[in-house]
Design a protein around this motif. Structure first.
Motif, PDB file in Angstrom:
ATOM      1  N   ALA A 227       0.835  -1.199   0.000  1.00 39.17           N
ATOM      2  CA  ALA A 227       0.000   0.000   0.000  1.00 39.17           C
ATOM      3  C   ALA A 227       0.869   1.248   0.000  1.00 39.17           C
ATOM      4  N   ALA A 228       0.325   2.337  -0.574  1.00 41.99           N
ATOM      5  CA  ALA A 228       0.994   3.636  -0.575  1.00 41.99           C
ATOM      6  C   ALA A 228      -0.063   4.713  -0.757  1.00 41.99           C
ATOM      7  N   ALA A 240      -0.776   2.893   8.115  1.00 43.51           N
ATOM      8  CA  ALA A 240      -0.810   1.569   8.740  1.00 43.51           C
ATOM      9  C   ALA A 240      -2.063   1.416   9.596  1.00 43.51           C
ATOM     10  N   ASP A 241      -2.418   2.460  10.350  1.00 43.35           N
ATOM     11  CA  ASP A 241      -3.632   2.401  11.172  1.00 43.35           C
ATOM     12  C   ASP A 241      -4.872   2.292  10.291  1.00 43.35           C
ATOM     13  N   ASP A 242      -4.882   3.041   9.157  1.00 41.86           N
ATOM     14  CA  ASP A 242      -6.015   2.964   8.229  1.00 41.86           C
ATOM     15  C   ASP A 242      -6.168   1.541   7.696  1.00 41.86           C
ATOM     16  N   LEU A 243      -5.051   0.938   7.321  1.00 41.06           N
ATOM     17  CA  LEU A 243      -5.092  -0.431   6.810  1.00 41.06           C
ATOM     18  C   LEU A 243      -5.576  -1.405   7.875  1.00 41.06           C
ATOM     19  N   HIS A 244      -5.068  -1.231   9.089  1.00 41.82           N
ATOM     20  CA  HIS A 244      -5.437  -2.135  10.181  1.00 41.82           C
ATOM     21  C   HIS A 244      -6.940  -2.093  10.434  1.00 41.82           C
ATOM     22  N   ALA A 268       4.471  -2.471   3.561  1.00 41.34           N
ATOM     23  CA  ALA A 268       4.412  -3.907   3.275  1.00 41.34           C
ATOM     24  C   ALA A 268       3.636  -4.550   4.413  1.00 41.34           C
ATOM     25  N   ALA A 269       2.622  -5.321   4.063  1.00 47.24           N
ATOM     26  CA  ALA A 269       1.760  -5.903   5.097  1.00 47.24           C
ATOM     27  C   ALA A 269       1.437  -7.349   4.761  1.00 47.24           C
ATOM     28  N   TRP A 270       1.123  -8.094   5.808  1.00 45.44           N
ATOM     29  CA  TRP A 270       0.729  -9.487   5.629  1.00 45.44           C
ATOM     30  C   TRP A 270      -0.425  -9.790   6.576  1.00 45.44           C
ATOM     31  N   GLY A 288     -12.465  -4.130  -0.849  1.00 47.19           N
ATOM     32  CA  GLY A 288     -12.577  -3.143   0.213  1.00 47.19           C
ATOM     33  C   GLY A 288     -11.340  -2.262   0.321  1.00 47.19           C
ATOM     34  N   LEU A 289     -10.176  -2.881   0.215  1.00 45.83           N
ATOM     35  CA  LEU A 289      -8.943  -2.098   0.286  1.00 45.83           C
ATOM     36  C   LEU A 289      -8.761  -1.229  -0.951  1.00 45.83           C
ATOM     37  N   ALA A 290      -9.224  -1.721  -2.098  1.00 46.17           N
ATOM     38  CA  ALA A 290      -9.105  -0.943  -3.332  1.00 46.17           C
ATOM     39  C   ALA A 290      -9.951   0.331  -3.275  1.00 46.17           C
ATOM     40  N   SER A 291     -10.966   0.334  -2.422  1.00 46.63           N
ATOM     41  CA  SER A 291     -11.855   1.490  -2.341  1.00 46.63           C
ATOM     42  C   SER A 291     -11.413   2.507  -1.288  1.00 46.63           C
TER      43      SER A 291
END
Length: 338
Positions: A227-228, A240-244, A268-270, A288-291
């Protein structure tokens, strides 16, 4: 010559027949003895031993079971705090000028690394010092160092006020040191995590070793994420918090999420799964992440956990494979810009 309000602190001596070895370090003992003498040190050690033996204050170790050495660790912490209090009382030090002793700073770092809650430590600090205050008053009464009942009440009020001021000052210094150590620890942890991620991608570290640094189990089913920020040079802070949060909403399993900022302005996330995730769940995660607003995010293909008989080799090799496949997904995505 200035009259010391609490000059009697230097007259403290332990009860007969209860000799106890100090739990704190010899440097602390030597520093306090140089200022107060051996009597107050022995009294303080004995008092802390009695407090721990009678009932450890709630909040120091929460509801965790007692482990070997825990009483000794408690006693060490109590002794260090009590000696700072006795020195402050005896010298009449201004609370704002009070500084933590070297051993207090060391204990602070140890508590931080054990993830002990600061609120619990402060709660224990107040409870211990209330007992110390009572022990001081008991000593004065037993050794006829107070006059009339009126004088005793006045001394108790003065002592209470002084103890509160000094404990508050100790807590302020403790919180300042805690926040300073936390920033440093987080910086060091982030560097170590980035190093472990690079080693995983390069295949130069075993999963079992990297697990100790990253805090997640790697030898499992997992999915890679990259992600970026959409805007070139966009800050990674908060991403990172948004992704979490997004992952928590988009996954229904007990997936563990791990992410780290890389050296090229990406995250970089897993996601690791105890059991293989369903294809529908991965599609939901991808969509969901793409949006996400203002974020480019790519989800790599699922990578199955290695067979137990092949863990040493496959567990190390699976992670760079996942990373390469995820980046391959990125390169095929026309929506991704670097």
């Amino acid at each position: 010559m200035t009259m010391r309000r609490y000059a009697w602190v230097a007259e403290l001596v332990p009860a007969v027949g209860e000799a106890v070895a100090p739990a704190c370090g010899p440097e602390t003992v030597a520093a306090v003895e140089a200022e107060l003498g051996p009597g107050p040190v022995a009294w303080g050690v004995q008092t802390c031993a009695r407090i721990v033996a009678s009932a450890p204050p709630t909040g120091f170790s929460g509801t965790k079971p007692v482990v070997p050495g825990e009483d000794e660790a408690q006693r060490r912490s109590y002794e260090v705090g009590l000696f700072m209090l006795l020195q402050a009382l005896y010298t009449g030090r201004v609370p704002s000028e009070l500084r933590l002793s070297p051993e207090a700073l060391e204990l602070n770092q140890h508590a931080l690394h054990r993830r002990m809650p600061l609120a619990g430590m402060f709660q224990a600090m107040w409870q211990v010092n209330l007992r110390v205050q009572q022990a001081l008053l008991d000593f004065l009464a037993e050794h006829d160092l107070v006059g009339s009942p009126t004088e005793a009440l006045l001394l108790a009020a003065q002592l209470s006020e002084s103890v509160i001021s000094y404990v508050e000052a100790i807590q302020d210094r403790t919180q300042e040191a805690w926040e300073r150590d936390l920033r440093l620890w987080e910086e060091q942890t982030a560097v170590a995590r980035r190093r472990a991620i690079r080693q995983l991608i390069e295949g130069t570290v075993e999963a079992a070793e990297a697990e100790q640094v990253l805090g997640v189990r790697l030898r499992a089913h997992h999915v890679g994420l990259i992600a970026a920020r959409r805007r070139a040079g966009g800050a990674l802070s908060g991403l990172a918090d948004d992704l979490h949060r997004a992952v928590a909403l988009l996954t229904d399993t007990d997936a563990r999420f791990m992410c780290v900022e890389t050296d090229d302005d990406t995250i970089a996330a897993w996601l690791t799964f105890a059991a293989p995730p369903e294809a529908a769940e991965l599609r939901s995660l991808h969509d969901g992440l793409a949006s996400l607003t203002g974020v480019w995010c790519a989800v790599g293909p699922r990578c199955r956990a290695p067979r137990a008989s092949a863990v040493p080799t496959c567990s190390r090799g699976a992670w760079p494979i996942t990373h390469r496949r995820t980046f391959a997904t990125v390169s095929r995505s026309s929506r991704w810009t670097r």
